[in-house]
Design an enzyme around this catalytic site. Sequence first.
Site, PDB file in Angstrom:
ATOM      1  N   LYS A  11       0.826  -1.103   0.051  1.00 61.47           N
ATOM      2  CA  LYS A  11       0.020   0.106  -0.006  1.00 61.47           C
ATOM      3  C   LYS A  11       0.809   1.466  -0.067  1.00 61.47           C
ATOM      4  CE  LYS A  11      -3.952  -2.291   2.190  1.00 61.47           C
ATOM      5  NZ  LYS A  11      -4.954  -2.193   3.350  1.00 61.47           N
ATOM      6  N   TYR A  51     -12.460  -1.943  -3.839  1.00 60.60           N
ATOM      7  CA  TYR A  51     -12.859  -2.012  -2.349  1.00 60.60           C
ATOM      8  C   TYR A  51     -14.666  -1.974  -2.306  1.00 60.60           C
ATOM      9  CZ  TYR A  51      -8.400  -2.174  -0.120  1.00 60.60           C
ATOM     10  OH  TYR A  51      -7.100  -2.507   0.156  1.00 60.60           O
ATOM     11  N   ASN A 114      -2.101   0.215   6.395  1.00 58.91           N
ATOM     12  CA  ASN A 114      -1.664  -0.929   7.125  1.00 58.91           C
ATOM     13  C   ASN A 114      -0.654  -1.797   6.289  1.00 58.91           C
ATOM     14  OD1 ASN A 114      -3.557  -2.197   5.142  1.00 58.91           O
ATOM     15  ND2 ASN A 114      -4.714  -3.013   6.933  1.00 58.91           N
ATOM     16  N   HIS A 117      -2.214  -5.572   1.394  1.00 54.99           N
ATOM     17  CA  HIS A 117      -3.261  -6.282   1.588  1.00 54.99           C
ATOM     18  C   HIS A 117      -3.146  -7.648   1.324  1.00 54.99           C
ATOM     19  CE1 HIS A 117      -7.657  -6.982   0.253  1.00 54.99           C
ATOM     20  NE2 HIS A 117      -7.056  -7.738  -0.850  1.00 54.99           N
ATOM     21  N   GLU A 128      -9.473 -10.509  -7.531  1.00 50.33           N
ATOM     22  CA  GLU A 128      -8.633  -9.262  -7.226  1.00 50.33           C
ATOM     23  C   GLU A 128      -7.424  -9.516  -8.099  1.00 50.33           C
ATOM     24  OE1 GLU A 128      -9.932  -8.884  -2.623  1.00 50.33           O
ATOM     25  OE2 GLU A 128      -8.071  -9.228  -2.912  1.00 50.33           O
TER      26      GLU A 128
HETATM   27  P1  CMP Z   1      -7.452  -4.727   3.638  1.00 52.15           P
HETATM   28  O1  CMP Z   1      -7.109  -5.839   4.045  1.00 52.15           O
HETATM   29  O2  CMP Z   1      -6.738  -4.095   2.567  1.00 52.15           O
HETATM   30  O3  CMP Z   1      -9.002  -4.376   3.620  1.00 52.15           O
HETATM   31  C1  CMP Z   1      -9.964  -3.497   3.849  1.00 52.15           C
HETATM   32  C2  CMP Z   1      -8.971  -2.144   4.155  1.00 52.15           C
HETATM   33  O4  CMP Z   1      -9.987  -1.237   4.913  1.00 52.15           O
HETATM   34  C3  CMP Z   1      -8.068  -2.547   5.379  1.00 52.15           C
HETATM   35  O5  CMP Z   1      -6.901  -3.606   4.816  1.00 52.15           O
HETATM   36  C4  CMP Z   1      -7.541  -1.345   5.956  1.00 52.15           C
HETATM   37  O6  CMP Z   1      -6.647  -0.606   5.254  1.00 52.15           O
HETATM   38  C5  CMP Z   1      -8.911  -0.291   5.784  1.00 52.15           C
HETATM   39  N1  CMP Z   1      -9.490  -0.097   7.015  1.00 52.15           N
HETATM   40  C6  CMP Z   1      -9.607   1.141   7.553  1.00 52.15           C
HETATM   41  N2  CMP Z   1     -10.293   0.921   8.548  1.00 52.15           N
HETATM   42  C7  CMP Z   1     -10.947  -0.081   8.908  1.00 52.15           C
HETATM   43  C8  CMP Z   1     -11.495  -0.819   9.893  1.00 52.15           C
HETATM   44  N3  CMP Z   1     -12.164  -0.191  10.963  1.00 52.15           N
HETATM   45  N4  CMP Z   1     -11.628  -2.009   9.877  1.00 52.15           N
HETATM   46  C9  CMP Z   1     -11.040  -2.660   8.829  1.00 52.15           C
HETATM   47  N5  CMP Z   1     -10.333  -2.357   7.795  1.00 52.15           N
HETATM   48  C10 CMP Z   1     -10.333  -0.908   7.995  1.00 52.15           C
END
Ligand code: CMP
Length: 140
Positions: A11, A51, A114, A117, A128
């Site tokens: 990311k 998303y 984070n 993904h 995806e």
């Molecule tokens: P990802 O695994 O890419 O899937 C959804 C993304 O939403 C997650 O990682 C985070 O980057 C983002 N995100 C932001 N806030 C939240 C939250 N409260 N709970 C889950 N995902 C979140």
Amino acid sequence: MATNRTFTMIKPDAFSAGNSGAILKMIEEAGFKIIAMKATQLTPATAGKFYEVHKERPFYADLCAYMSSGPIIAAILEKENAVEDFRKLIGATNPADAAEGTIRKIFAKSIEANAVHGSDSDENAAIEGNFYFSQIERIG
Ligand code: CMP
């Protein structure tokens, strides 16, 4: 059907911090083979499409803005039990909850930024991967 493939994105937070190489090294050392990979940048609209499953969630607008804020690396990875093993390697979505030694524990900045993904099922791994790669490109 289990495909032994998963899909990942490094990311914008991890890419801009210069952590892509270290993350890819961890991925390869864990036994994943890189089947396809590219650096790219999403528009807010393409991030929204990727998303879409989260579109009713309160974090959706911020997530789309964040995921289109800078370059990313998208990759298809192959390994036996790929989806589950990759989710173990990256750790919990919220780095505060991620186990020691996982990619998110080491590199993630927040629940949104984070670092990586990882697909949550074989079905989503295929969807995806196809979102980014219409075919595995070969030059020449
Ligand atoms: P990802 O695994 O890419 O899937 C959804 C993304 O939403 C997650 O990682 C985070 O980057 C983002 N995100 C932001 N806030 C939240 C939250 N409260 N709970 C889950 N995902 C979140």
